[in-house]
Write a protein that holds these residues in place. Structure first.
Motif, PDB file in Angstrom:
ATOM      1  N   LYS A   1       0.828  -1.203   0.000  1.00 39.12           N
ATOM      2  CA  LYS A   1       0.000   0.000   0.000  1.00 39.12           C
ATOM      3  C   LYS A   1       0.864   1.256   0.000  1.00 39.12           C
ATOM      4  CE  LYS A   1      -4.217  -1.705   2.229  1.00 39.12           C
ATOM      5  NZ  LYS A   1      -5.147  -1.537   3.387  1.00 39.12           N
ATOM      6  N   VAL A   2       1.940   1.227   0.772  1.00 38.45           N
ATOM      7  CA  VAL A   2       2.850   2.372   0.794  1.00 38.45           C
ATOM      8  C   VAL A   2       3.466   2.569  -0.586  1.00 38.45           C
ATOM      9  CG1 VAL A   2       4.995   3.288   1.772  1.00 38.45           C
ATOM     10  CG2 VAL A   2       3.324   2.160   3.262  1.00 38.45           C
ATOM     11  N   LYS A   3       3.904   1.484  -1.195  1.00 40.81           N
ATOM     12  CA  LYS A   3       4.498   1.574  -2.536  1.00 40.81           C
ATOM     13  C   LYS A   3       3.493   2.123  -3.544  1.00 40.81           C
ATOM     14  CE  LYS A   3       6.527  -1.320  -6.190  1.00 40.81           C
ATOM     15  NZ  LYS A   3       5.502  -1.013  -7.230  1.00 40.81           N
ATOM     16  N   ARG A   4       2.271   1.629  -3.505  1.00 39.33           N
ATOM     17  CA  ARG A   4       1.262   2.095  -4.459  1.00 39.33           C
ATOM     18  C   ARG A   4       0.979   3.588  -4.272  1.00 39.33           C
ATOM     19  NH1 ARG A   4      -2.058  -1.607  -3.648  1.00 39.33           N
ATOM     20  NH2 ARG A   4      -3.487  -0.615  -2.169  1.00 39.33           N
ATOM     21  N   SER A   5       0.911   4.024  -3.009  1.00 35.41           N
ATOM     22  CA  SER A   5       0.672   5.443  -2.748  1.00 35.41           C
ATOM     23  C   SER A   5       1.832   6.303  -3.255  1.00 35.41           C
ATOM     24  CB  SER A   5       0.461   5.668  -1.251  1.00 35.41           C
ATOM     25  OG  SER A   5       0.152   7.016  -0.984  1.00 35.41           O
TER      26      SER A   5
ATOM     27  N   GLU B   1       1.561   6.685  -7.014  1.00 33.93           N
ATOM     28  CA  GLU B   1       0.385   7.351  -7.561  1.00 33.93           C
ATOM     29  C   GLU B   1       0.118   8.724  -6.966  1.00 33.93           C
ATOM     30  OE1 GLU B   1      -2.732   4.595  -6.806  1.00 33.93           O
ATOM     31  OE2 GLU B   1      -1.960   3.074  -8.203  1.00 33.93           O
ATOM     32  N   ALA B   2       0.724   9.027  -5.814  1.00 33.56           N
ATOM     33  CA  ALA B   2       0.349  10.216  -5.055  1.00 33.56           C
ATOM     34  C   ALA B   2       0.759  11.500  -5.757  1.00 33.56           C
ATOM     35  CB  ALA B   2       0.962  10.161  -3.661  1.00 33.56           C
TER      36      ALA B   2
ATOM     37  N   SER C   1       7.794  13.823  -6.161  1.00 31.96           N
ATOM     38  CA  SER C   1       6.826  12.885  -6.710  1.00 31.96           C
ATOM     39  C   SER C   1       7.566  11.851  -7.540  1.00 31.96           C
ATOM     40  CB  SER C   1       5.799  13.627  -7.575  1.00 31.96           C
ATOM     41  OG  SER C   1       4.831  12.731  -8.077  1.00 31.96           O
ATOM     42  N   TRP C   2       7.115  10.584  -7.469  1.00 34.27           N
ATOM     43  CA  TRP C   2       7.820   9.481  -8.133  1.00 34.27           C
ATOM     44  C   TRP C   2       6.930   8.781  -9.142  1.00 34.27           C
ATOM     45  CZ3 TRP C   2       7.713  10.700  -3.020  1.00 34.27           C
ATOM     46  CH2 TRP C   2       8.922  11.130  -2.443  1.00 34.27           C
ATOM     47  N   ARG C   3       5.975   9.526  -9.708  1.00 36.65           N
ATOM     48  CA  ARG C   3       5.159   8.957 -10.776  1.00 36.65           C
ATOM     49  C   ARG C   3       6.019   8.799 -12.037  1.00 36.65           C
ATOM     50  NH1 ARG C   3       0.795  13.605 -10.558  1.00 36.65           N
ATOM     51  NH2 ARG C   3       2.801  14.685 -10.575  1.00 36.65           N
ATOM     52  N   TYR C   4       5.519   8.011 -12.972  1.00 36.54           N
ATOM     53  CA  TYR C   4       6.295   7.759 -14.190  1.00 36.54           C
ATOM     54  C   TYR C   4       6.669   9.062 -14.886  1.00 36.54           C
ATOM     55  CZ  TYR C   4       7.536   6.103 -18.835  1.00 36.54           C
ATOM     56  OH  TYR C   4       8.189   5.867 -20.019  1.00 36.54           O
ATOM     57  N   GLN C   5       5.739  10.004 -14.924  1.00 36.59           N
ATOM     58  CA  GLN C   5       6.004  11.262 -15.634  1.00 36.59           C
ATOM     59  C   GLN C   5       7.011  12.153 -14.923  1.00 36.59           C
ATOM     60  OE1 GLN C   5       3.058  10.187 -14.444  1.00 36.59           O
ATOM     61  NE2 GLN C   5       1.717  11.891 -13.802  1.00 36.59           N
TER      62      GLN C   5
END
Length: 430
Positions: free
Chosen positions: A357-361, A364-365, A378-382
């Motif tokens: 859950k931590v990884k998913r947040s 996506e956060a 932020s560590w989203r793909y973009q």
């Protein structure tokens, strides 16, 4: 990613998974199983590891800061209804020590490893990858921290510091000599420094290697001096930068005794190798580091943005003299735990939390704020950068400092700078 790198990654994951399976077979079920921190209000377990008592770099302030954070956050009721349990581990500056710490995090059902230090990324990352445990805000000294999908760095690591040092020196130097560890991570440093130098139309630095745990740097000091004073042209300025962790002081002591009085090269380093506590210990205003150029990730330690951390250290470190609020390791750990806290607060009140859950947040956060200590993270793909070998750099910012009257202060005329574009043009180093 190349086929060979993909194969290597799968191989490491397979080995780590097998090791995890043997641990279960030998010791029974892992504590807490795959349910992580359990239901509402349950304790969240995390780990911080760092080397202590070794002959090379030691970072006891990182584990000390983690324990102070634990006491502080639990004194005010935990994080979003969860009590925080912080495990610490001595990484010992060895691959086996790093792997042991990671396996302990797995065995204790940690939801994350937070604010840790190790050169041995392959050793600790594979067990964490196999169990889906995120690595938040490591110090940034291993390349795996900027490659693994389980890593969430808060700074740009050694790569942006060294490239930043090249930019800083490229403004004032005619010749540069780099003294660095003769290690695999150390092999990347000349490439990165030269990227910063070339951005300022400077020639490449002389690359001078030294044993990581050496006590005698006279040969390296003599070689550095020869490279930076060899032309004999009075108007030319030589610069010597050393990035040797705790051995940086030993090198510059040897360099000072070798250095001729008639022509004094500019000295420089990066935060982590030189700190305010080192300047204080070596004489303050009379320190041999007076006038040195220093590159950092963060604002100077006297900046008011550090006051919340200083208050926690003052009230909850309980006389632990390893926790120095001026220390970059302690600062990185504070930022890493700030990220963890902000992520946990995004879950429902009292919601059960586990590593996945931590990884998913984290994936996506929306951006996480750190109170002005870093850009929003932020560590989203973009958010990933096109830096060869370091795709997970999301914060390429550096600050430029100088030792003046015994204090590390912002270098006059220099603003913080994002080194991402410089690194994107650098040759691959990992």
């Amino acid at each position: 990613m190349t086929i060979s790198r993909r194969a290597a990654s799968l191989s490491r994951t397979f080995v780590a998974t097998a090791m995890g399976a043997s641990l279960v077979a030998g010791c029974g079920a892992l504590p807490g199983g795959s349910a992580g921190s359990g239901g509402p209000g349950a304790t969240i377990t995390v780990m911080t590891f760092a080397p202590e008592g070794t002959k090379a770099t030691n970072m006891p302030g990182m584990t000390g800061m983690a324990k102070a954070y634990e006491r502080w956050v639990n004194a005010k009721g935990g994080i979003n209804g969860h009590k925080l349990r912080v495990l610490t581990c001595n990484e010992k500056n060895t691959p086996s020590g790093a792997a042991d710490c990671a396996r302990k995090a797995v065995a204790e059902n940690a939801v994350a490893v937070v604010g840790s230090y190790s050169q041995h990324g392959r050793a600790f990352m594979a067990p964490l990858e196999a169990e889906g445990i995120p690595f938040i805000g490591g110090y940034g000294v291993s390349s795996e921290e900027f490659q693994s999908p389980m890593s969430y760095p808060v700074n740009g690591g050694q790569s942006v510091l060294i490239a930043g040092a090249g930019h800083q020196l490229g403004r004032v130097c005619d010749q540069v000599a780099l003294v660095r560890p003769d290690t695999i991570p150390g092999d990347a440093l000349p490439v990165l420094l030269n990227a910063g130098l070339r951005a300022n139309k400077m020639a490449d630095a002389a690359d001078i290697r030294a044993a990581e745990d050496s006590a005698d740097f006279k040969p390296q000091a003599t070689e550095a001096l020869a490279h930076t004073t060899g032309t004999g042209k009075e108007k030319e300025k030589g610069c010597v930068t050393a990035v040797l962790g705790e051995r940086t002081e030993t090198f510059f002591d040897a360099f000072r005794r070798t250095e001729p009085q008639r022509k004094k090269p500019q000295i420089s380093s990066v935060l982590g190798s030189v700190s305010q506590s080192l300047v204080d210990r070596t004489g303050g205003r009379e320190s041999p580091f007076e006038g040195a150029y220093i590159t950092s990730w963060y604002p100077v330690s006297s900046d008011p943005v550090w006051e919340p951390m200083r208050k926690v250290v003052s009230e909850f470190a309980f006389g632990d003299d390893t926790v120095d609020p001026d220390d970059t390791g302690a600062q990185t750990t504070w930022i890493a735990y700030t990220v963890l806290s902000e992520i946990v607060k995004r879950f429902g009140k009292g919601e059960g939390i586990d590593a996945r859950k931590v990884k998913r947040s984290l994936n996506e956060a929306q951006p996480v704020r750190t109170g002005g200590l870093t850009p929003d993270l932020s560590w989203r793909y973009q958010d990933m950068r096109a830096v060869a070998g370091f795709p997970r750099i999301v914060n390429g910012q550096v600050t430029f400092q100088i030792v003046q009257s015994g204090r590390l202060v912002a270098q006059p005329g220099e603003q913080s700078l994002d080194m991402t574009s410089t690194l994107e043009q650098a040759p691959r180093t990992a």
